[in-house]
Design a protein around this motif. Structure first.
Motif, PDB file in Angstrom:
ATOM      1  N   UNK A   1       0.837  -1.215   0.000  1.00  0.00           N
ATOM      2  CA  UNK A   1       0.000   0.000   0.000  1.00  0.00           C
ATOM      3  C   UNK A   1       0.863   1.253   0.000  1.00  0.00           C
ATOM      4  N   UNK A   2       1.947   1.252   0.777  1.00  0.00           N
ATOM      5  CA  UNK A   2       2.842   2.407   0.806  1.00  0.00           C
ATOM      6  C   UNK A   2       3.606   2.562  -0.510  1.00  0.00           C
ATOM      7  N   UNK A   3       3.981   1.442  -1.123  1.00  0.00           N
ATOM      8  CA  UNK A   3       4.668   1.502  -2.418  1.00  0.00           C
ATOM      9  C   UNK A   3       3.746   2.097  -3.485  1.00  0.00           C
ATOM     10  N   UNK A   4       2.485   1.662  -3.485  1.00  0.00           N
ATOM     11  CA  UNK A   4       1.507   2.191  -4.440  1.00  0.00           C
ATOM     12  C   UNK A   4       1.280   3.679  -4.187  1.00  0.00           C
ATOM     13  N   UNK A   5       1.157   4.041  -2.933  1.00  0.00           N
ATOM     14  CA  UNK A   5       0.938   5.454  -2.583  1.00  0.00           C
ATOM     15  C   UNK A   5       2.085   6.323  -3.095  1.00  0.00           C
TER      16      UNK A   5
ATOM     17  N   UNK B   1      -5.969   5.440  -9.447  1.00  0.00           N
ATOM     18  CA  UNK B   1      -6.234   4.891  -8.108  1.00  0.00           C
ATOM     19  C   UNK B   1      -6.365   3.377  -8.182  1.00  0.00           C
ATOM     20  N   UNK B   2      -6.131   2.684  -7.067  1.00  0.00           N
ATOM     21  CA  UNK B   2      -6.186   1.219  -7.059  1.00  0.00           C
ATOM     22  C   UNK B   2      -7.597   0.690  -7.339  1.00  0.00           C
ATOM     23  N   UNK B   3      -7.624  -0.484  -8.004  1.00  0.00           N
ATOM     24  CA  UNK B   3      -8.878  -1.202  -8.248  1.00  0.00           C
ATOM     25  C   UNK B   3      -8.637  -2.685  -8.045  1.00  0.00           C
ATOM     26  N   UNK B   4      -9.513  -3.334  -7.270  1.00  0.00           N
ATOM     27  CA  UNK B   4      -9.444  -4.780  -7.098  1.00  0.00           C
ATOM     28  C   UNK B   4      -8.758  -5.186  -5.809  1.00  0.00           C
ATOM     29  N   UNK B   5      -9.085  -6.393  -5.360  1.00  0.00           N
ATOM     30  CA  UNK B   5      -8.576  -6.885  -4.075  1.00  0.00           C
ATOM     31  C   UNK B   5      -7.658  -8.095  -4.228  1.00  0.00           C
TER      32      UNK B   5
ATOM     33  N   UNK C   1      -4.418 -10.399  -6.305  1.00  0.00           N
ATOM     34  CA  UNK C   1      -3.033 -10.168  -6.666  1.00  0.00           C
ATOM     35  C   UNK C   1      -2.197  -9.670  -5.509  1.00  0.00           C
ATOM     36  N   UNK C   2      -1.095  -9.019  -5.829  1.00  0.00           N
ATOM     37  CA  UNK C   2      -0.201  -8.476  -4.805  1.00  0.00           C
ATOM     38  C   UNK C   2       0.644  -7.380  -5.426  1.00  0.00           C
ATOM     39  N   UNK C   3       1.399  -6.688  -4.607  1.00  0.00           N
ATOM     40  CA  UNK C   3       2.270  -5.627  -5.107  1.00  0.00           C
ATOM     41  C   UNK C   3       1.488  -4.518  -5.785  1.00  0.00           C
ATOM     42  N   UNK C   4       1.891  -4.180  -7.001  1.00  0.00           N
ATOM     43  CA  UNK C   4       1.295  -3.069  -7.754  1.00  0.00           C
ATOM     44  C   UNK C   4       0.079  -3.495  -8.579  1.00  0.00           C
ATOM     45  N   UNK C   5      -0.371  -4.741  -8.429  1.00  0.00           N
ATOM     46  CA  UNK C   5      -1.473  -5.259  -9.236  1.00  0.00           C
ATOM     47  C   UNK C   5      -2.712  -4.360  -9.242  1.00  0.00           C
ATOM     48  N   UNK C   6      -3.088  -3.708  -8.119  1.00  0.00           N
ATOM     49  CA  UNK C   6      -4.308  -2.883  -8.141  1.00  0.00           C
ATOM     50  C   UNK C   6      -4.229  -1.622  -9.004  1.00  0.00           C
ATOM     51  N   UNK C   7      -3.027  -1.175  -9.368  1.00  0.00           N
ATOM     52  CA  UNK C   7      -2.922   0.040 -10.184  1.00  0.00           C
ATOM     53  C   UNK C   7      -2.399  -0.246 -11.591  1.00  0.00           C
ATOM     54  N   UNK C   8      -2.132  -1.515 -11.915  1.00  0.00           N
ATOM     55  CA  UNK C   8      -1.595  -1.864 -13.237  1.00  0.00           C
ATOM     56  C   UNK C   8      -2.701  -2.415 -14.125  1.00  0.00           C
ATOM     57  N   UNK C   9      -2.963  -1.694 -15.215  1.00  0.00           N
ATOM     58  CA  UNK C   9      -3.950  -2.124 -16.201  1.00  0.00           C
ATOM     59  C   UNK C   9      -3.202  -2.606 -17.438  1.00  0.00           C
ATOM     60  N   UNK C  10      -3.175  -3.924 -17.687  1.00  0.00           N
ATOM     61  CA  UNK C  10      -2.448  -4.429 -18.846  1.00  0.00           C
ATOM     62  C   UNK C  10      -3.088  -3.968 -20.154  1.00  0.00           C
TER      63      UNK C  10
ATOM     64  N   UNK D   1      -6.798  -4.792 -21.950  1.00  0.00           N
ATOM     65  CA  UNK D   1      -7.711  -5.305 -20.928  1.00  0.00           C
ATOM     66  C   UNK D   1      -8.394  -4.151 -20.208  1.00  0.00           C
ATOM     67  N   UNK D   2      -9.567  -4.431 -19.635  1.00  0.00           N
ATOM     68  CA  UNK D   2     -10.294  -3.385 -18.913  1.00  0.00           C
ATOM     69  C   UNK D   2     -10.316  -3.626 -17.406  1.00  0.00           C
ATOM     70  N   UNK D   3      -9.547  -4.622 -16.958  1.00  0.00           N
ATOM     71  CA  UNK D   3      -9.438  -4.913 -15.526  1.00  0.00           C
ATOM     72  C   UNK D   3      -7.970  -4.964 -15.130  1.00  0.00           C
ATOM     73  N   UNK D   4      -7.684  -4.509 -13.908  1.00  0.00           N
ATOM     74  CA  UNK D   4      -6.321  -4.576 -13.378  1.00  0.00           C
ATOM     75  C   UNK D   4      -5.982  -6.027 -13.051  1.00  0.00           C
ATOM     76  N   UNK D   5      -4.690  -6.278 -12.831  1.00  0.00           N
ATOM     77  CA  UNK D   5      -4.293  -7.604 -12.369  1.00  0.00           C
ATOM     78  C   UNK D   5      -5.022  -7.966 -11.077  1.00  0.00           C
ATOM     79  N   UNK D   6      -5.279  -6.990 -10.214  1.00  0.00           N
ATOM     80  CA  UNK D   6      -5.938  -7.249  -8.925  1.00  0.00           C
ATOM     81  C   UNK D   6      -7.418  -7.569  -9.083  1.00  0.00           C
ATOM     82  N   UNK D   7      -7.989  -7.263 -10.249  1.00  0.00           N
ATOM     83  CA  UNK D   7      -9.397  -7.585 -10.510  1.00  0.00           C
ATOM     84  C   UNK D   7      -9.561  -8.913 -11.249  1.00  0.00           C
ATOM     85  N   UNK D   8      -8.453  -9.525 -11.621  1.00  0.00           N
ATOM     86  CA  UNK D   8      -8.492 -10.793 -12.350  1.00  0.00           C
ATOM     87  C   UNK D   8      -8.328 -11.968 -11.391  1.00  0.00           C
ATOM     88  N   UNK D   9      -8.843 -13.123 -11.794  1.00  0.00           N
ATOM     89  CA  UNK D   9      -8.564 -14.351 -11.049  1.00  0.00           C
ATOM     90  C   UNK D   9      -7.095 -14.706 -11.281  1.00  0.00           C
TER      91      UNK D   9
END
Length: 193
Positions: free
Chosen positions: A94-98, A140-144, A146-155, A158-166
């Motif tokens: 969370x601090x790294x993303x911030x 801003x972050x999306x999804x719960x 994954x790990x690391x920067x997954x909530x702010x990385x949109x590949x 795709x229309x979902x972040x790594x944190x929004x994917x299974x």
């Protein structure tokens, strides 16, 4: 074939285990009696990957593989890069993303890429495998997941972040899976040829 994955990161272990299949018996650092913090002092992603694998081979004599990954943001001259895990001064995601989002405030170029390099030491012989996935850093972050920067990385594409994917969806396109696919293909060729 027995192989040690030189990591203490449970998330990475889960992702990689899903790829290896029954032909490989995956051991962890604790399985081989390694409780040491592996060195990562080379200043590059390929160098850190090699350094960790070398450490296991030299000190434990076990065929192994290690990886190092990083997020490289174009407008930040490749930061956080090799320092991705400790970008904020700690391993706190969370601090790294911030810090990342703070450093990107007002920036229109949000192009980024994840890169992974696996170093395989098979009976002491080294092979490296690289995987890259391009994308964008969100505001801003999306999804719960994954790990690391997954909530702010949109590949890209795709229309979902790594944190929004299974984990299965992420594994199909991630930098780690791209590098791992190359390594597993090489390993299977060695085992089954």
């Amino acid at each position: 074939m027995e192989l040690c994955f030189a990591t203490n990161n449970q998330h990475k272990l889960e992702e990689v285990s899903a790829w290896l299949g029954d032909a490989f018996q995956l051991k962890t650092l604790s399985d081989i009696g390694c409780t040491d913090e592996l060195p990562e002092t080379t200043g590059t992603i390929p160098g850190n990957s090699r350094q960790k694998a070398d450490y296991v081979w030299i000190n434990f004599g076990v065929s192994c593989f290690a990886d190092d990954s990083g997020l490289e943001v174009e407008s930040l001259n490749g930061e956080p890069g090799v320092d991705s895990a400790f970008y904020s001064g700690s391993r706190d995601a969370a601090n790294n993303i911030k810090k990342l989002l703070t450093n990107l405030e007002g920036e229109t170029n949000r192009k980024a890429r994840f890169i992974t390099v696996f170093t395989l030491l098979l009976h002491g012989i080294e092979h490296q495998f690289e995987g890259i996935v391009e994308g964008q850093i969100l505001l801003e972050p999306r999804g719960a997941g994954g790990f690391g920067y997954d909530p702010v990385f949109l590949p890209d594409g795709h229309d979902r972040t790594f944190a929004e994917m299974s984990i299965q969806e992420k594994n199909a396109i991630s930098h780690r899976s791209r590098a791992l696919t190359k390594m597993v293909a090489y390993l299977k060729e060695q085992v089954f040829s």
